[in-house]
Design a protein around this motif. Structure first.
Motif, mmCIF file in Angstrom:
data_model
loop_
_atom_site.group_PDB
_atom_site.id
_atom_site.type_symbol
_atom_site.label_atom_id
_atom_site.label_comp_id
_atom_site.label_asym_id
_atom_site.label_seq_id
_atom_site.Cartn_x
_atom_site.Cartn_y
_atom_site.Cartn_z
ATOM 1 N N UNK A 681 0.832 -1.204 0.000
ATOM 2 C CA UNK A 681 0.000 0.000 0.000
ATOM 3 C C UNK A 681 0.870 1.258 0.000
ATOM 4 N N UNK A 682 1.974 1.229 0.775
ATOM 5 C CA UNK A 682 2.944 2.310 0.749
ATOM 6 C C UNK A 682 2.464 3.623 1.333
ATOM 7 N N UNK A 683 1.417 3.603 2.136
ATOM 8 C CA UNK A 683 0.866 4.824 2.724
ATOM 9 C C UNK A 683 -0.038 4.440 3.897
ATOM 10 N N UNK A 684 -0.368 5.389 4.776
ATOM 11 C CA UNK A 684 -1.333 5.080 5.837
ATOM 12 C C UNK A 684 -2.649 4.598 5.214
ATOM 13 N N UNK A 685 -3.171 3.473 5.692
ATOM 14 C CA UNK A 685 -4.345 2.852 5.060
ATOM 15 C C UNK A 685 -5.415 2.542 6.090
ATOM 16 N N UNK A 686 -6.655 2.508 5.645
ATOM 17 C CA UNK A 686 -7.781 2.172 6.513
ATOM 18 C C UNK A 686 -7.838 0.663 6.735
ATOM 19 N N UNK A 687 -8.681 0.285 7.703
ATOM 20 C CA UNK A 687 -8.875 -1.135 7.993
ATOM 21 C C UNK A 687 -9.361 -1.886 6.751
ATOM 22 N N UNK A 709 0.478 -2.443 17.152
ATOM 23 C CA UNK A 709 0.779 -1.106 17.686
ATOM 24 C C UNK A 709 1.529 -1.238 19.006
ATOM 25 N N UNK A 710 1.043 -2.166 19.870
ATOM 26 C CA UNK A 710 1.719 -2.346 21.159
ATOM 27 C C UNK A 710 3.141 -2.855 20.979
ATOM 28 N N UNK A 711 3.364 -3.634 19.928
ATOM 29 C CA UNK A 711 4.688 -4.192 19.700
ATOM 30 C C UNK A 711 5.593 -3.325 18.856
ATOM 31 N N UNK A 712 5.117 -2.183 18.418
ATOM 32 C CA UNK A 712 5.945 -1.291 17.627
ATOM 33 C C UNK A 712 6.026 -1.640 16.155
ATOM 34 N N UNK A 713 5.176 -2.586 15.686
ATOM 35 C CA UNK A 713 5.196 -2.945 14.262
ATOM 36 C C UNK A 713 4.402 -1.933 13.454
ATOM 37 N N UNK A 714 3.218 -1.577 13.946
ATOM 38 C CA UNK A 714 2.339 -0.661 13.225
ATOM 39 C C UNK A 714 2.174 0.640 14.009
ATOM 40 N N UNK A 715 1.793 1.684 13.319
ATOM 41 C CA UNK A 715 1.612 2.993 13.934
ATOM 42 C C UNK A 715 0.272 3.570 13.507
ATOM 43 N N UNK A 716 -0.366 4.276 14.467
ATOM 44 C CA UNK A 716 -1.681 4.864 14.222
ATOM 45 C C UNK A 716 -1.512 6.259 13.659
ATOM 46 N N UNK A 717 -2.316 6.582 12.655
ATOM 47 C CA UNK A 717 -2.325 7.911 12.057
ATOM 48 C C UNK A 717 -3.702 8.536 12.240
ATOM 49 N N UNK A 718 -3.799 9.850 12.181
ATOM 50 C CA UNK A 718 -5.116 10.493 12.284
ATOM 51 C C UNK A 718 -6.072 9.959 11.212
ATOM 52 N N UNK A 721 -6.219 5.439 10.446
ATOM 53 C CA UNK A 721 -5.365 4.785 9.462
ATOM 54 C C UNK A 721 -4.126 4.227 10.147
ATOM 55 N N UNK A 722 -3.512 3.220 9.510
ATOM 56 C CA UNK A 722 -2.328 2.575 10.069
ATOM 57 C C UNK A 722 -1.247 2.490 8.998
ATOM 58 N N UNK A 723 0.009 2.479 9.443
ATOM 59 C CA UNK A 723 1.124 2.259 8.521
ATOM 60 C C UNK A 723 2.299 1.695 9.304
ATOM 61 N N UNK A 724 3.395 1.420 8.577
ATOM 62 C CA UNK A 724 4.594 0.899 9.220
ATOM 63 C C UNK A 724 5.472 2.011 9.790
ATOM 64 N N UNK A 725 5.198 3.252 9.410
ATOM 65 C CA UNK A 725 5.981 4.392 9.879
ATOM 66 C C UNK A 725 5.112 5.296 10.741
ATOM 67 N N UNK A 726 5.674 5.870 11.809
ATOM 68 C CA UNK A 726 4.884 6.765 12.668
ATOM 69 C C UNK A 726 4.642 8.113 11.983
#
Length: 736
Positions: A681-687, A709-718, A721-726
Motif C-alpha cells: 500500500x505504501x501509505x497510511x491505510x484504513x482497515x 501497535x503495542x509491539x511497535x510494528x504498526x503505527x496509528x495515524x489520524x 489509518x495505520x502504517x509501518x511508519x509513525x
C-alpha cells in the motif's frame, strides 16, 4: 461404380466389385469422391453413418454426434459431403433395422454390417483411433440407443422399480433439492436458456432429475414430465418408438444413482442380479482389517485405501508439476516434502496429450523407469468410466501398483458442465473410484480444477465422498513465484494444513506455515547480525532492536529466535543476568561454521508430531574463555505431519526468565505477516484497505493491528489509518 468396367455396381453383387488397388485407380482416374468399401456377411466389419452432424464451413461437429463417435471408439472420417461422419469398426448389429431419422443432432444415423458400401475419403477425424477396432459391445449399445433392445419399437433393458414416492412427492422433493432452481425453471417455466435453447438437452436433464426421485420407473417418469412446461408435440413422434420414451430409456440405461430415503417398491420386469449375503463384523474383525495404523504411500497426502480430492486452479497452481514430482519420489522410494514414501509402481491417467512431456522430463521420469504406467484420455474414447476403472483394476493386479493418479477426474468420469454440480452424478462417479481404492488397497489422488476462489468446483458431494480434501494454490503475501500453499483436511491424522512449499532444483521443500517461515527467517537474521567476539556481545534488547530496525522482525519473534538459537547451541551467552551484568550474546564460530548453521536453519523440516522434534545438542566443550558451549549437531525432527509450528519443540524451562516473551507485548508472528500487504500500500491505510489488500479476515486484522501497535510494528495515524511508519509529529510507545 464397378472399378473394373466403369459400369454400375451393386453392394449385393460381388461380380460388380473389385480389389482395393482397382478401386483407388478408378477413383483417381475418374476424379471420384473416394473408393467404396462393401460390408458383407462374411467379413467382421460394420459401420455407422452419422448424417448432417457437421458444419461443412467451420468443421464444427454437434456434441451429441461426438458422444456417439466416442462411444464407438474406432477409426472415423469425414463423409464426402463434409456434413457427416463415418465410423468403421469390427462388429455386427444385433437386429435388422438400419436407419433412424430422428438423431438428436437433427440428422439421421445409419448402422450397417452387410449389403451396403461406405465411401472412404481418407479424411481422418482427429482424436479418433487410426485403426479399425473390435467394438462389438459398443456397437450394440449404440444400436439399442437408437432402435430399442433387439431392434424392437419399445424401450427397456433395465430393471424397473420405483422409490414409493407419489408424483406430487417427487415434484415437491425436486423443488427443494440442491438443483431445485434449475428444476423449477424447466418444469414450471419451460426455460431452456440454461441449455442454450437446446430442447433435447433440456428434456434429458429434466428426465434425469425426475428419475432420481422416482427410480427407474419409465411410466411414472413419463407421467410427471408430461405435466411440465417442456411438453410438446415432438414427444409423441414415433420414429422407431416415441421420442419421449426413447429419451427416458436413454436416461435410465446404466444409471445407478436413485433416491434411497424412502422404502423402495420393486416391480421387477427383469430379475435383479443375485446379491451376496450382507455380513456384519465384530469390532476386532474391523480393527484387524483396518490395521494398526494408516498405511501411507505419501504421508499426509496419499493413504492406501483412500481418495485425495486434489484441487488447484488450471495453469496457475501447478498441479501437474506437483503430482509428477510426487510420483517420481514414490517410484524411487525417495522422501517427498521431507517425508518417507513407500516405493511402489504408479498408474497415471492423464488428460494431457504431448504437453505431458515437459512435466515428466522435469520430474526426471524420462530416465527409463518401467514402473510408471500412463493411460491417456484420448485412448479411452468409446469407453465408459466403469470400463476404464476395470482396466485400472487389472493393471493394479498385474503391476502391484500402490498409487493411482486421475488427472482430471471430471474428464475421465465424464462430468462436463452442469454434471459436476449434480450430487447424483458426482456420487455415481466417485463411488466406483472409492471401491477401487478400498478393494485394491491403493491410494487414489483424483485431480480437479478449482474456481477463481481456489476452491473445488461443483457439488458438495465431492466433500462427502472422499477421504482427503486438499488444495494447492499461490499463497498470500510477498512470496517467491515458486512457493505454493498446500492445505488439507480429512479423515486422517497428519494432513498438512496451510503448509508453504517451495519448488527447488532438488524438488519440493516444505517451508512450514506462514508463521514458521517468519520464525525461521528471524533465526537466520540473528545469526547474520550477532557479533563473533565476546567483547562485542550484544544484550538481548540491543539484538532485538537491531533485528527490528534492520529486517523488520517483531520483538516477540526476535525474542523467540534468540531463545531457540541459544538452546540449539548456536549462540554463546555471557553475563550473570542481573542488573549491571545482563546476559549478552555472540557467536564464537568460524565463518564456515556460521554459514553451515544458517543452512541448517533454512532447511529445518517443519513437519512435527505434537510431541515435537528433537534438537540434539547435548555434547558440550569448554570455550577458550572458560564458558560452556554446545557443539554443533544435526537437527533431527520427528518425521510426521502435524499442526505444530517450528517453535513448538524449543520451549524449555531451562532458559533464564530474561529469554521469555514479555506477557505485556504479545505480538504474534501473524502480525508480522501483515507487513507485506502494508508495504504494498505504501501509505497510511484504513482497515478496509488493509483487509482487501492482504485478503485477511476483518476481525483478525482488528486484533492484530492492536497488538502490532503495542509491539511497535504498526503505527496509528489520524483518521483511523495505520502504517509501518509513525506520523511525523507523533511517536507512540507501547502504552499509547
Amino acid at each position: 461404380m464397378n472399378p473394373r468396367t466403369g459400369g454400375n455396381a451393386d453392394p449385393t453383387d460381388p461380380g460388380t466389385w473389385g480389389t482395393f488397388e482397382q478401386a483407388v485407380t478408378r477413383a483417381t482416374t475418374d476424379r471420384l469422391d473416394g473408393a467404396g468399401f462393401v460390408f458383407t456377411e462374411d467379413d467382421p466389419y460394420g459401420g455407422a453413418d452419422l448424417d448432417d452432424c457437421r458444419d461443412p464451413e467451420t468443421g464444427e461437429i454437434h456434441p451429441e454426434a461426438l458422444t456417439e463417435v466416442a462411444q464407438l471408439g474406432s477409426y472415423t472420417e469425414v463423409s464426402p459431403s463434409k456434413t457427416g461422419l463415418k465410423v468403421f469398426l469390427k462388429g455386427k448389429k444385433p437386429a435388422a433395422r438400419c436407419k433412424n431419422k430422428d438423431a438428436p443432432w437433427g440428422g439421421a444415423i445409419e448402422l450397417y454390417d452387410k449389403d451396403k458400401f461406405f465411401t472412404v475419403t481418407g479424411e481422418h477425424l482427429a482424436g479418433t483411433p487410426l485403426d479399425v477396432r473390435d467394438r462389438q459391445e459398443a456397437y450394440e449399445r449404440v444400436y439399442e440407443r437408437f432402435f430399442g433392445p433387439g431392434g424392437e419399437d419399445t424401450g427397456g433393458g433395465y430393471e424397473v422399480w420405483n422409490t414409493g414416492l407419489t408424483d406430487d412427492q417427487v415434484v415437491g422433493k425436486a423443488i427443494l433439492a440442491e438443483n431445485g432452481p434449475k428444476f423449477r425453471r424447466l418444469y414450471f417455466e419451460g426455460d431452456t436458456s440454461g441449455h442454450q435453447g437446446d430442447d433435447s438437452a433440456a428434456d434429458m436433464d429434466l428426465v434425469g432429475m425426475v428419475a432420481f426421485w422416482t427410480g427407474p420407473d419409465p411410466e411414472q417418469i413419463e407421467r410427471i414430465v408430461r405435466r411440465s412446461a417442456l411438453a410438446r408435440a415432438k414427444w409423441d413422434e414415433a420414429r422407431g418408438y416415441p421420442y419421449l420414451r426413447r429419451t427416458i430409456d436413454k436416461a435410465l440405461r446404466g444409471r445407478t444413482d436413485y433416491y434411497s430415503g424412502a422404502d423402495s417398491i420393486r416391480s421387477n420386469i427383469v430379475s435383479p442380479p443375485e446379491k451376496k449375503e450382507l455380513r456384519f463384523r465384530t469390532v476386532s474383525e474391523v480393527l484387524e482389517k483396518a490395521g494398526e495404523k494408516t498405511e501411507w504411500i505419501v504421508p499426509g497426502i496419499a493413504p492406501r485405501g483412500g481418495i485425495n480430492d486434489f484441487v488447484g486452479r488450471a495453469k496457475v497452481a501447478g498441479k501437474t508439476t506437483f503430482i509428477t514430482r510426487m510420483a517420481a519420489s514414490v517410484l524411487g522410494g525417495r522422501p517427498f516434502l521431507g517425508q518417507p514414501t513407500e516405493r511402489v509402481p504408479v498408474l497415471f491417467l492423464t488428460e494431457q496429450g504431448s504437453n505431458i512431456r515437459k512435466p515428466l522430463k522435469d520430474a526426471g521420469l524420462d530416465r527409463g523407469t518401467q514402473d510408471l504406467h500412463i493411460l491417456s484420455w484420448k485412448d479411452t474414447m468409446g469407453y465408459s468410466f466403469a470400463e476404464i476403472l476395470g482396466a485400472v483394476r487389472e493393471k493394479v493386479e498385474e503391476t502391484g501398483a500402490g498409487l493411482v493418479i486421475v488427472d482430471t477426474l471430471n474428464r475421465f468420469a465424464g462430468l462436463p458442465g452442469e454434471d459436476e454440480n449434480s450430487a447424483g452424478h458426482v456420487s455415481a462417479a466417485l463411488r466406483p473410484l472409492l471401491a477401487l481404492a478400498q478393494d485394491m488397497n491403493v491410494a487414489v489422488v483424483a485431480i480437479r480444477h478449482a474456481n477463481k476462489e481456489g476452491q473445488g468446483r461443483g457439488s458438495t458431494a465431492f466433500d462427502h465422498e472422499v477421504d482427503i480434501l486438499m488444495t494447492l494454490k499461490r499463497p498470500l503475501g510477498g512470496h517467491d513465484s515458486n512457493v505454493r500453499e498446500l492445505d488439507g483436511v480429512g479423515r486422517y491424522d497428519g494432513i498438512p494444513e496451510k503448509l508453504l512449499i517451495e519448488l527447488t532444483d532438488e524438488g519440493y521443500r516444505a517451508l512450514g506455515t506462514g508463521g514458521d517461515v517468519v520464525f525461521r527467517d528471524a533465526m537466520d537474521h540473528v545469526l547474520e547480525l550477532v557479533p563473533t567476539e565476546e567483547a562485542k556481545a550484544l544484550t538481548r534488547d540491543a539484538l532485538i532492536d537491531a533485528l527490528n530496525e534492520e529486517f523488520g522482525v517483531s520483538r516477540s519473534t526476535a525474542g523467540r529466535a534468540i531463545k531457540a538459537l541459544k538452546e540449539r547451541g548456536d549462540l554463546a551467552c555471557v553475563g550473570a543476568g542481573k542488573k549491571g551484568d545482563p546476559y549478552r550474546f555472540y557467536s564464537p564460530f568460524t565463518p564456515e561454521e556460521r554459514e553451515k548453521m544458517r543452512e541448517e536453519v533454512r532447511a529445518m523440516n517443519p513437519f512435527r508430531s505434537k510431541g515435537g522434534g528433537s534438537m540434539d545438542r547435548t555434547e558440550k566443550r569448554k570455550t577458550s574463555e572458560g564458558e560452556n558451549r554446545v557443539d554443533k549437531a544435526k537437527f533431527s525432527p520427528t518425521p510426521s505431519f502435524p499442526a505444530d509450528s517450528v517453535r513448538g519443540p524449543i520451549e524449555s524451562n531451562s532458559t533464564p526468565d530474561e529469554f521469555e516473551v514479555p506477557p505485556d507485548n504479545p505480538v504474534p508472528a501473524s502480525a508480522y505477516e501483515m507487513r507485506p500487504a502494508m508495504e504494498r500500500l505504501g501509505r497510511p491505510a484504513t482497515l478496509d484497505e488493509i483487509t482487501k489488500e492482504g485478503g485477511f479476515d476483518v476481525a483478525a486484522v482488528k486484533d492484530l493491528l492492536a497488538k502490532g501497535v503495542r509491539g511497535g510494528i504498526f503505527h496509528v495515524h489520524p483518521g483511523g489509518r495505520w502504517s509501518l511508519e509513525p506520523p511525523d509529529d507523533l511517536k507512540f510507545g507501547s502504552e499509547d
